[in-house]
Write an enzyme that holds these catalytic residues in place. Structure first.
Site, PDB file in Angstrom:
ATOM      1  CB  CYS A   1      -5.135  11.526  11.950  1.00 19.33           C
ATOM      2  SG  CYS A   1      -3.672  10.600  12.246  1.00 19.33           S
TER       3      CYS A   1
ATOM      4  CG  ASP B   1       2.779   1.460   9.566  1.00 26.03           C
ATOM      5  OD1 ASP B   1       2.353   2.277  10.400  1.00 26.03           O
ATOM      6  OD2 ASP B   1       2.904   1.734   8.353  1.00 26.03           O
TER       7      ASP B   1
ATOM      8  CE  LYS C   1      -1.832   1.731   4.034  1.00 24.72           C
ATOM      9  NZ  LYS C   1      -1.517   3.164   4.137  1.00 24.72           N
ATOM     10  CG  ASN C   2       2.356   2.792   3.572  1.00 24.22           C
ATOM     11  OD1 ASN C   2       1.181   3.073   3.337  1.00 24.22           O
ATOM     12  ND2 ASN C   2       2.836   2.679   4.803  1.00 24.22           N
TER      13      ASN C   2
ATOM     14  NE  ARG D   1       0.415   9.959  10.693  1.00 21.89           N
ATOM     15  CZ  ARG D   1       0.005   8.896  10.036  1.00 21.89           C
ATOM     16  NH1 ARG D   1      -1.161   8.369  10.287  1.00 21.89           N
ATOM     17  NH2 ARG D   1       0.770   8.354   9.117  1.00 21.89           N
TER      18      ARG D   1
ATOM     19  NE  ARG E   1      -7.214   4.233   5.622  1.00 19.90           N
ATOM     20  CZ  ARG E   1      -6.369   4.897   6.397  1.00 19.90           C
ATOM     21  NH1 ARG E   1      -6.694   5.198   7.621  1.00 19.90           N
ATOM     22  NH2 ARG E   1      -5.190   5.289   5.942  1.00 19.90           N
TER      23      ARG E   1
ATOM     24  NE  ARG F   1      -1.341  12.886   8.497  1.00 16.98           N
ATOM     25  CZ  ARG F   1      -0.141  13.041   7.998  1.00 16.98           C
ATOM     26  NH1 ARG F   1       0.466  12.045   7.394  1.00 16.98           N
ATOM     27  NH2 ARG F   1       0.489  14.176   8.110  1.00 16.98           N
TER      28      ARG F   1
HETATM   29  C1  UD1 Z   1       4.243   6.901   6.608  1.00 21.13           C
HETATM   30  C2  UD1 Z   1       3.384   5.698   6.345  1.00 21.13           C
HETATM   31  C3  UD1 Z   1       2.764   5.198   7.645  1.00 21.13           C
HETATM   32  C4  UD1 Z   1       3.853   4.948   8.690  1.00 21.13           C
HETATM   33  C5  UD1 Z   1       4.769   6.162   8.833  1.00 21.13           C
HETATM   34  C6  UD1 Z   1       5.967   5.903   9.732  1.00 21.13           C
HETATM   35  C7  UD1 Z   1       2.610   6.081   4.078  1.00 21.13           C
HETATM   36  C8  UD1 Z   1       1.482   6.407   3.173  1.00 21.13           C
HETATM   37  N1  UD1 Z   1       2.355   6.079   5.398  1.00 21.13           N
HETATM   38  O1  UD1 Z   1       3.399   7.922   7.132  1.00 21.13           O
HETATM   39  O2  UD1 Z   1       2.066   3.992   7.366  1.00 21.13           O
HETATM   40  O3  UD1 Z   1       3.247   4.691   9.933  1.00 21.13           O
HETATM   41  O4  UD1 Z   1       5.269   6.571   7.552  1.00 21.13           O
HETATM   42  O5  UD1 Z   1       6.709   4.844   9.240  1.00 21.13           O
HETATM   43  O6  UD1 Z   1       3.699   5.787   3.638  1.00 21.13           O
HETATM   44  N2  UD1 Z   1       6.322  14.602  11.071  1.00 21.13           N
HETATM   45  C9  UD1 Z   1       6.389  15.938  11.362  1.00 21.13           C
HETATM   46  N3  UD1 Z   1       6.255  16.857  10.356  1.00 21.13           N
HETATM   47  C10 UD1 Z   1       6.048  16.477   9.045  1.00 21.13           C
HETATM   48  C11 UD1 Z   1       5.996  15.097   8.752  1.00 21.13           C
HETATM   49  C12 UD1 Z   1       6.134  14.184   9.778  1.00 21.13           C
HETATM   50  O7  UD1 Z   1       6.550  16.321  12.520  1.00 21.13           O
HETATM   51  O8  UD1 Z   1       5.934  17.359   8.181  1.00 21.13           O
HETATM   52  C13 UD1 Z   1       6.479  13.575  12.142  1.00 21.13           C
HETATM   53  C14 UD1 Z   1       5.219  12.752  12.358  1.00 21.13           C
HETATM   54  O9  UD1 Z   1       4.289  13.395  13.201  1.00 21.13           O
HETATM   55  C15 UD1 Z   1       5.804  11.498  12.967  1.00 21.13           C
HETATM   56  C16 UD1 Z   1       7.144  11.340  12.258  1.00 21.13           C
HETATM   57  O10 UD1 Z   1       7.434  12.624  11.723  1.00 21.13           O
HETATM   58  O11 UD1 Z   1       6.016  11.649  14.336  1.00 21.13           O
HETATM   59  C17 UD1 Z   1       7.173  10.332  11.133  1.00 21.13           C
HETATM   60  O12 UD1 Z   1       6.046  10.524  10.300  1.00 21.13           O
HETATM   61  P1  UD1 Z   1       6.089  10.254   8.734  1.00 21.13           P
HETATM   62  O13 UD1 Z   1       7.248   9.405   8.366  1.00 21.13           O
HETATM   63  O14 UD1 Z   1       5.946  11.551   8.012  1.00 21.13           O
HETATM   64  O15 UD1 Z   1       4.760   9.436   8.513  1.00 21.13           O
HETATM   65  P2  UD1 Z   1       3.899   9.419   7.195  1.00 21.13           P
HETATM   66  O16 UD1 Z   1       4.784   9.678   6.032  1.00 21.13           O
HETATM   67  O17 UD1 Z   1       2.690  10.255   7.374  1.00 21.13           O
END
Ligand code: UD1
Length: 416
Positions: free
Chosen positions: A116, A304, A22-23, A121, A396, A92
């Protein structure tokens, strides 16, 4: 709303095939916005989030056709540059259209994801990175509005490793003028898969899979076909399903190298794991030993997989400390596991899991994607009947989960 009804206590046995990730599929699909040519994808899983991003891409004007894991996407002309609130709210990852839209069309309007269930996030790092590439960013009525002429390469150092942030900026930088360097980039296999696809489309990306990614911008990208990598989280969920039921399962079509942190923890817990080239055989007898773990960005133990592993530790012999270090609050499954007789205490971002010999079936409610998976796993080993409601969360991210589990002997049924 559909539910799963599970009769627990049966060891699983047989073979199960892992679907496409998925990701990885979601960013690869968003990459179709970077070219007017056709992008062909194989091994695209059939699941809720993929359908959501298809709705979004079609809303933007992308022609999408396919079926049976195959998808053809063509973003020749767009009719909209907006990702509306209703779609971003349900998923998201919709934010992945932001980078490609700004890079190719110089404009995008994307709803802010908002809060969320797994913490706030934010997407501040995506936005700061785009600004560094020269985009003008404004926030209006809950929407991010981004504008740019041609983006310009820049050095961007992420404060925190972010998976979709790295993907968004990597996609944007492919069409920027000059060189972009992403530092402290996410190293997840899904980032590497996206870079492989982009390079096939004519991008010049080096270093994906390491914390430093260099992207030399090109004038345009072209058609490509690409096979999406297997889903390491689905595969990991099946390893735990085999382990928790005391069964023996061959998990096929996976990439064991993407699952090393999970298999190492399973082995530490006394579960037998045989590693093949593209398969894992998992065999377990009796209760696992309690082990401690902390979630981390790849190659560490994936956040995850935390909820699923907690279900396993709920029946382990001893006490396990599970630390969630990626997201602030990601323990929504705990209250539901308690209803099944688990003994878990949460202090801050640490869960103290005192294993119990048996869980008992109960009606429980899914709260997010991976939390739901952990409740299904607990239901597979619990004594009696477990009903997991709100499984739209599960749909999902897992393709035909109940069918795959029944085929290896689980007594699980979807009830409308
Ligand atoms: C992706 C995955 C999700 C997984 C996560 C962590 C997808 C579609 N989703 O989510 O399944 O759980 O990686 O492996 O690939 N953060 C910030 N600012 C930002 C972005 C992130 O503070 O602009 C923080 C987040 O709150 C979190 C950490 O960084 O604490 C990691 O999040 P991130 O790697 O961005 O998660 P996603 O990409 O949303």
């Amino acid at each position: 709303m559909d539910k799963f009804v599970i009769q627990g206590g049966k060891p699983l046995a047989g073979r199960v095939k892992v679907s496409g990730a998925k990701n990885a599929a979601l960013p690869c699909m968003a990459a179709s916005l970077l070219t007017e040519d056709v992008l062909q994808l194989e091994n695209v899983p059939s699941l809720g989030d993929v359908r959501t991003i298809l709705v979004l891409l079609r809303h933007l004007g992308v022609e999408a056709n396919g079926g049976g894991g195959f998808l053809s996407l063509k973003a020749e002309k767009l009719k909209s540059f907006e990702a509306p609130y209703d779609l971003v709210r349900t998923m998201r990852a919709s934010v992945l259209v932001l980078g490609p839209l700004v890079a190719r069309f110089g404009r995008a309007r994307v709803s802010l994801p908002g809060g969320c269930t797994i913490g706030p996030r934010p997407i501040d790092l995506h936005l700061a990175g785009l600004e560094k590439l020269g985009a003008e960013i404004a926030l209006n009525e809950g929407y991010v509005e981004a504008k740019a002429d041609r983006l310009k390469g820049a050095r961007i150092s992420f404060d925190i490793q972010t998976v979709t942030g790295t993907e968004n900026l990597m996609m944007a930088a492919t069409l920027a003028e000059g060189v972009t360097v992403l530092e402290n980039a996410a190293c997840e296999p899904e980032v590497v898969d996206l870079a492989d696809l982009l390079n096939q489309m004519g991008a010049e990306i080096e270093g994906a899979g390491t914390p430093t990614i260099m992207i030399r911008g090109v004038e345009g990208l072209r058609r490509a076909s690409h096979r999406v990598i297997p889903d390491r989280i689905e595969a990991g969920t099946f390893t735990v399903a085999a382990a928790i039921t005391g069964g023996e399962v061959l998990i096929e079509d996976c990439r064991p190298a993407h699952l090393e942190a999970v298999t190492a923890k399973l082995q530490e817990a006394g579960v037998e794991v045989e590693v093949g080239e593209d398969a894992l055989r998992v065999r377990s007898f009796g209760r696992p030993k309690a082990v401690n773990l902390q979630t981390q960005p790849f190659p560490g133990f994936a956040t995850d997989m935390q909820a699923q592993f907690m279900a396993l530790m709920a029946i382990a012999d001893g006490r396990s400390l599970i630390t969630e270090a990626v997201f602030e609050t990601r323990f929504m499954h705990v209250n539901e596991l308690l209803r099944m007789g688990a003994d878990i205490k949460v202090v801050g971002n640490v869960a103290f899991v005192q294993g119990v010999p048996v869980l008992s079936g109960a009606p429980v409610m899914a709260t997010d994607l991976r939390a739901s998976a952990s409740l299904v796993l607990a239901g597979l080993v619990a004594r009696g009947r477990t009903t997991v409601s709100r499984i739209y969360h599960l749909d999902r991210g897992y393709e035909a989960m109940e069918k795959k589990l029944s085929a290896i002997g689980a007594r699980i049924e979807r009830v409308k």
